[in-house]
Motif scaffolding. Structure first.
Motif, PDB file in Angstrom:
ATOM      1  N   GLY A  63       0.815  -1.210   0.000  1.00  0.00           N
ATOM      2  CA  GLY A  63       0.000   0.000   0.000  1.00  0.00           C
ATOM      3  C   GLY A  63       0.847   1.258   0.000  1.00  0.00           C
ATOM      4  N   ARG A  64       1.886   1.251   0.840  1.00  0.00           N
ATOM      5  CA  ARG A  64       2.789   2.405   0.917  1.00  0.00           C
ATOM      6  C   ARG A  64       3.481   2.646  -0.418  1.00  0.00           C
ATOM      7  N   ASP A  65       4.046   1.590  -0.975  1.00  0.00           N
ATOM      8  CA  ASP A  65       4.785   1.729  -2.235  1.00  0.00           C
ATOM      9  C   ASP A  65       3.883   2.179  -3.374  1.00  0.00           C
ATOM     10  N   LEU A  66       2.684   1.625  -3.438  1.00  0.00           N
ATOM     11  CA  LEU A  66       1.741   1.992  -4.498  1.00  0.00           C
ATOM     12  C   LEU A  66       1.363   3.472  -4.393  1.00  0.00           C
ATOM     13  N   LEU A  67       1.057   3.921  -3.187  1.00  0.00           N
ATOM     14  CA  LEU A  67       0.681   5.316  -2.989  1.00  0.00           C
ATOM     15  C   LEU A  67       1.837   6.245  -3.347  1.00  0.00           C
ATOM     16  N   LYS A  68       3.041   5.901  -2.930  1.00  0.00           N
ATOM     17  CA  LYS A  68       4.201   6.740  -3.246  1.00  0.00           C
ATOM     18  C   LYS A  68       4.451   6.782  -4.750  1.00  0.00           C
ATOM     19  N   GLN A  69       4.280   5.654  -5.435  1.00  0.00           N
ATOM     20  CA  GLN A  69       4.464   5.626  -6.892  1.00  0.00           C
ATOM     21  C   GLN A  69       3.445   6.519  -7.589  1.00  0.00           C
ATOM     22  N   ARG A  71       1.663   9.068  -6.317  1.00  0.00           N
ATOM     23  CA  ARG A  71       1.905  10.484  -5.984  1.00  0.00           C
ATOM     24  C   ARG A  71       3.116  11.024  -6.755  1.00  0.00           C
ATOM     25  N   SER A  72       4.184  10.232  -6.829  1.00  0.00           N
ATOM     26  CA  SER A  72       5.374  10.671  -7.561  1.00  0.00           C
ATOM     27  C   SER A  72       5.068  10.871  -9.035  1.00  0.00           C
ATOM     28  N   ILE A  75       3.063  14.076  -9.488  1.00  0.00           N
ATOM     29  CA  ILE A  75       3.937  15.251  -9.354  1.00  0.00           C
ATOM     30  C   ILE A  75       4.748  15.449 -10.633  1.00  0.00           C
ATOM     31  N   GLU A  76       5.264  14.360 -11.207  1.00  0.00           N
ATOM     32  CA  GLU A  76       6.051  14.476 -12.443  1.00  0.00           C
ATOM     33  C   GLU A  76       5.195  14.989 -13.598  1.00  0.00           C
ATOM     34  N   VAL A  77       3.959  14.515 -13.691  1.00  0.00           N
ATOM     35  CA  VAL A  77       3.048  14.981 -14.745  1.00  0.00           C
ATOM     36  C   VAL A  77       2.745  16.468 -14.566  1.00  0.00           C
ATOM     37  N   ALA A  78       2.615  16.886 -13.324  1.00  0.00           N
ATOM     38  CA  ALA A  78       2.255  18.280 -13.029  1.00  0.00           C
ATOM     39  C   ALA A  78       3.470  19.190 -12.902  1.00  0.00           C
ATOM     40  N   ARG A  79       4.655  18.639 -13.068  1.00  0.00           N
ATOM     41  CA  ARG A  79       5.869  19.424 -12.830  1.00  0.00           C
ATOM     42  C   ARG A  79       5.935  20.725 -13.630  1.00  0.00           C
ATOM     43  N   PRO A  80       5.572  20.741 -14.916  1.00  0.00           N
ATOM     44  CA  PRO A  80       5.619  22.032 -15.631  1.00  0.00           C
ATOM     45  C   PRO A  80       4.766  23.114 -14.948  1.00  0.00           C
ATOM     46  N   LYS A  81       3.600  22.725 -14.426  1.00  0.00           N
ATOM     47  CA  LYS A  81       2.747  23.701 -13.730  1.00  0.00           C
ATOM     48  C   LYS A  81       3.400  24.163 -12.425  1.00  0.00           C
ATOM     49  N   LEU A  82       3.984  23.221 -11.691  1.00  0.00           N
ATOM     50  CA  LEU A  82       4.637  23.570 -10.435  1.00  0.00           C
ATOM     51  C   LEU A  82       5.863  24.446 -10.677  1.00  0.00           C
ATOM     52  N   ASP A  83       6.660  24.100 -11.697  1.00  0.00           N
ATOM     53  CA  ASP A  83       7.824  24.925 -12.034  1.00  0.00           C
ATOM     54  C   ASP A  83       7.395  26.349 -12.392  1.00  0.00           C
ATOM     55  N   ALA A  84       6.332  26.462 -13.195  1.00  0.00           N
ATOM     56  CA  ALA A  84       5.838  27.786 -13.598  1.00  0.00           C
ATOM     57  C   ALA A  84       5.321  28.564 -12.386  1.00  0.00           C
ATOM     58  N   LYS A  93      14.042  30.304 -12.024  1.00  0.00           N
ATOM     59  CA  LYS A  93      13.661  29.028 -12.620  1.00  0.00           C
ATOM     60  C   LYS A  93      14.118  27.854 -11.750  1.00  0.00           C
ATOM     61  N   PRO A  94      13.209  26.912 -11.446  1.00  0.00           N
ATOM     62  CA  PRO A  94      13.612  25.692 -10.737  1.00  0.00           C
ATOM     63  C   PRO A  94      14.423  24.771 -11.659  1.00  0.00           C
ATOM     64  N   ILE A  95      15.435  24.094 -11.088  1.00  0.00           N
ATOM     65  CA  ILE A  95      16.212  23.148 -11.894  1.00  0.00           C
ATOM     66  C   ILE A  95      15.984  21.705 -11.456  1.00  0.00           C
ATOM     67  N   SER A  96      15.490  21.507 -10.240  1.00  0.00           N
ATOM     68  CA  SER A  96      15.147  20.142  -9.835  1.00  0.00           C
ATOM     69  C   SER A  96      14.042  20.176  -8.797  1.00  0.00           C
ATOM     70  N   LEU A  97      13.365  19.031  -8.687  1.00  0.00           N
ATOM     71  CA  LEU A  97      12.263  18.872  -7.743  1.00  0.00           C
ATOM     72  C   LEU A  97      12.447  17.527  -7.053  1.00  0.00           C
ATOM     73  N   HIS A  98      12.305  17.531  -5.741  1.00  0.00           N
ATOM     74  CA  HIS A  98      12.391  16.304  -4.945  1.00  0.00           C
ATOM     75  C   HIS A  98      11.099  16.201  -4.145  1.00  0.00           C
ATOM     76  N   HIS A  99      10.583  14.972  -4.010  1.00  0.00           N
ATOM     77  CA  HIS A  99       9.267  14.792  -3.413  1.00  0.00           C
ATOM     78  C   HIS A  99       9.217  13.509  -2.603  1.00  0.00           C
ATOM     79  N   ASP A 100       8.526  13.554  -1.475  1.00  0.00           N
ATOM     80  CA  ASP A 100       8.233  12.329  -0.729  1.00  0.00           C
ATOM     81  C   ASP A 100       6.977  12.567   0.099  1.00  0.00           C
TER      82      ASP A 100
END
Length: 126
Positions: A63-69, A71-72, A75-84, A93-100
């Motif tokens: 369950g933990r691994d599935l939820l983290k996958q 969510r990650s 976040i990657e799909v939405a990254r252009p919106k978050l960067d903007a 400009k952001p150059i990297s994003l880390h998430h947990d």
């Protein structure tokens, strides 16, 4: 030019709105901290009822691994919106994003590394 507090407050407001619109639920609490060229965002109470149920009903690690996958990936799909969003608020400009995310506490951490430290004005002391 914004103060440090104004930048952090704008990030909280923007990310909270993003979470509400994109994830379907906003955080119960959110804090942003700009530390040099790092933008650290800490959200609490972000798990939806469905996510909480998923974690409780599946075997703990699965369950933990599935939820983290999931969510990650979101976040990657939405990254252009978050960067903007971050660039629009900080001017950098952001150059990297880390998430947990913690499936136990419902706490989510997002860290942006920016190309440089944003400039801001000192807040007026009374």
């Amino acid at each position: 030019m914004k103060t440090l507090g104004e930048i952090e407050a704008a990030v909280c407001q923007g990310v909270s709105q993003f979470e509400q619109e994109f994830m379907g639920r906003g955080p119960k609490d959110i804090r942003a901290h700009l530390i040099g060229d790092l933008l650290v965002i800490r959200m609490q109470g972000v798990l939806t009822a469905a996510e909480q149920h998923l974690v409780k009903t599946l075997p703990e690690e699965k369950g933990r691994d599935l939820l983290k996958q999931v969510r990650s990936q979101l976040i990657e799909v939405a990254r252009p919106k978050l960067d903007a969003l971050v660039e629009g608020i900080t001017g950098i400009k952001p150059i990297s994003l880390h998430h947990d995310i913690s499936t136990l506490t419902g706490e989510e951490i997002v860290i942006f590394t920016l190309t440089e430290a944003p400039r801001y004005r000192d807040s007026k002391k009374k």
